[in-house]
Write a protein that holds these residues in place. Structure first.
Motif, PDB file in Angstrom:
ATOM      1  N   ARG A   1      -6.572   3.489  -0.855  1.00 49.59           N
ATOM      2  CA  ARG A   1      -5.191   3.059  -1.127  1.00 49.59           C
ATOM      3  C   ARG A   1      -5.128   1.534  -1.268  1.00 49.59           C
ATOM      4  O   ARG A   1      -4.501   1.002  -2.192  1.00 49.59           O
ATOM      5  N   GLY A   2      -5.767   0.850  -0.328  1.00 53.26           N
ATOM      6  CA  GLY A   2      -5.765  -0.609  -0.393  1.00 53.26           C
ATOM      7  C   GLY A   2      -6.465  -1.131  -1.635  1.00 53.26           C
ATOM      8  O   GLY A   2      -6.044  -2.130  -2.234  1.00 53.26           O
TER       9      GLY A   2
ATOM     10  N   GLU B   1      -0.740   8.404  -5.749  1.00 54.75           N
ATOM     11  CA  GLU B   1      -0.552   9.271  -4.590  1.00 54.75           C
ATOM     12  C   GLU B   1      -1.172  10.653  -4.832  1.00 54.75           C
ATOM     13  O   GLU B   1      -1.757  11.262  -3.938  1.00 54.75           O
TER      14      GLU B   1
ATOM     15  N   ARG C   1      -8.799   9.614   7.232  1.00 58.36           N
ATOM     16  CA  ARG C   1      -7.698   8.639   7.227  1.00 58.36           C
ATOM     17  C   ARG C   1      -8.220   7.249   6.859  1.00 58.36           C
ATOM     18  O   ARG C   1      -7.599   6.524   6.067  1.00 58.36           O
ATOM     19  N   GLU C   2      -9.387   6.904   7.408  1.00 61.83           N
ATOM     20  CA  GLU C   2      -9.952   5.580   7.121  1.00 61.83           C
ATOM     21  C   GLU C   2     -10.311   5.446   5.648  1.00 61.83           C
ATOM     22  O   GLU C   2     -10.050   4.415   5.017  1.00 61.83           O
TER      23      GLU C   2
ATOM     24  N   GLU D   1      -7.073   5.257   3.454  1.00 68.33           N
ATOM     25  CA  GLU D   1      -6.433   3.945   3.549  1.00 68.33           C
ATOM     26  C   GLU D   1      -7.242   2.890   2.802  1.00 68.33           C
ATOM     27  O   GLU D   1      -6.684   1.976   2.190  1.00 68.33           O
TER      28      GLU D   1
ATOM     29  N   ASN E   1       0.813  -1.212   0.000  1.00 68.35           N
ATOM     30  CA  ASN E   1       0.000   0.000   0.000  1.00 68.35           C
ATOM     31  C   ASN E   1       0.842   1.256   0.000  1.00 68.35           C
ATOM     32  O   ASN E   1       0.451   2.298  -0.500  1.00 68.35           O
ATOM     33  N   SER E   2       2.052   1.180   0.605  1.00 69.90           N
ATOM     34  CA  SER E   2       2.893   2.366   0.744  1.00 69.90           C
ATOM     35  C   SER E   2       3.753   2.611  -0.480  1.00 69.90           C
ATOM     36  O   SER E   2       4.527   3.553  -0.509  1.00 69.90           O
TER      37      SER E   2
END
Length: 336
Positions: free
Chosen positions: A37-38, A11, A30-31, A34, A3-4
């Motif tokens: 992103r996932g 991004e 944030r949730e 993420e 993910n990073s």
């Protein structure tokens, strides 16, 4: 892919999404980030091109708008449930007042017990006077009690009131028959909010739609069967009104469309008005079916949002248009 370790384009997309959600609570942002992103990492791991994965999500503005729309805080969900209960109870109170008028001025006094009955054609109002006729408003007053009691006992008061009026309607013969639509509406005002607070799922929602549609369609099917077997003759206008009409409205209800429920409520009110003005041996059937239509329609109208969103709390989510499912671990609306 981790993910990073997403490509720079991904991004950039996430930064744009975070900027669009700047007015939302930080933990919620944030949730969501993420989760998105996932989802992007999962899409890339499965071999999908990055541009296709991002296109499937939609623009950051669209994702943020959908997420903001679907975030319904608990207190707002509670307000919505309470509003549904109030709306149905208000319909019940109005119905109770109108029923009292019908009983007082239109119901012949011969419907009363023999020791109170008067000559043929004399109304209860003329026979017993306004004092006794005021008693016909008692069911409407019972229906209105939850509006004036403290919130902590409102639900119990509603259940007790619905139970008392059910018993009275069953025990008072023809007069009680007039109050059966009010009883149906009161039970809807009591049960529907209780069910909404427990967040019914898709299966239960589909079951409600099908039961409602079946009740709406049933009279049309019975008439169609009678016409087909030759036991009832009906003109083409009657076919459209009494057969095609219920079938079309029932289909709209089965699809969960608000217009279908609105038409059902209107049909119920018209059938009840017809039953009052054209009293005959089928009065009871028309009156009760009209009340059932009114209850189904009113319930559907107040619980179905114009955009066919569900009744009940939902959370932030996003939808992958290419894959056709909700992503990121967030619950999607169950529909209505």
């Amino acid at each position: 892919m981790s993910n990073s370790a997403l490509p720079e384009a991904a991004e950039t997309y996430l930064r744009a999404l975070a900027a669009e959600l700047a007015d939302a609570p930080p933990d919620t942002v944030r949730e969501i980030i993420e989760g998105v992103r996932g989802h992007i990492a999962e899409a890339l791991d499965s071999g999908r091109p990055l541009d296709q994965a991002l296109a499937g999500l939609g623009s950051p503005q669209a994702v943020a708008a959908q997420a903001r729309e679907e975030l319904v805080p608990a207190h707002r969900a509670g307000d919505r449930v309470a509003g549904v209960g109030r709306a149905l109870r208000m319909v019940a109170v109005v119905l109770g007042v109108l029923t009292a008028v019908c009983v007082s001025f239109l119901l012949p006094s011969t419907a009363l017990p023999s020791d109170l009955a008067g000559p043929e054609g004399q109304s209860i109002m003329r026979r017993l006077g306004p004092g006794f006729a005021m008693l016909t408003l008692l069911p409407a007053l019972i229906a209105a009690v939850p509006f004036v009691v403290p919130p902590r006992v409102r639900e119990v008061t509603g259940v007790v009131g619905a139970g008392v009026l059910t018993a009275l309607a069953c025990a008072t013969g023809e007069v009680g028959l007039y109050y059966l639509p009010l009883v149906l509406m009161l039970w809807a005002a009591t049960v529907v909010p209780w069910v909404m607070r427990r967040r019914i799922g898709r299966a239960a929602l589909r079951s409600w739609r099908l039961v409602a549609a079946g009740a709406v369609i049933l009279p049309g099917l019975l008439l169609a069967l009678s016409v087909a077997t030759g036991s009832l003759g009906i003109e083409w206008l009657g076919v459209l009104l009494w057969i095609v009409g219920p079938l079309v409205v029932g289909a709209l209800c089965a699809l969960g469309l608000r217009i279908g429920y609105a038409l059902t409520a209107l049909a119920g009110a018209l059938v009840m008005a017809f039953a009052i003005t054209e009293r005959g041996f089928l009065f009871a059937a028309f009156w009760v079916f009209g009340g059932l239509y009114l209850m189904i329609g009113a319930t559907g109208v107040v619980t179905t949002r114009p955009e066919q969103r569900p009744a009940g709390p939902v959370q932030y989510g996003y939808h992958d248009a290419d894959r056709g499912h909700a992503s990121g671990g967030h619950r999607r609306p169950t529909g209505s």
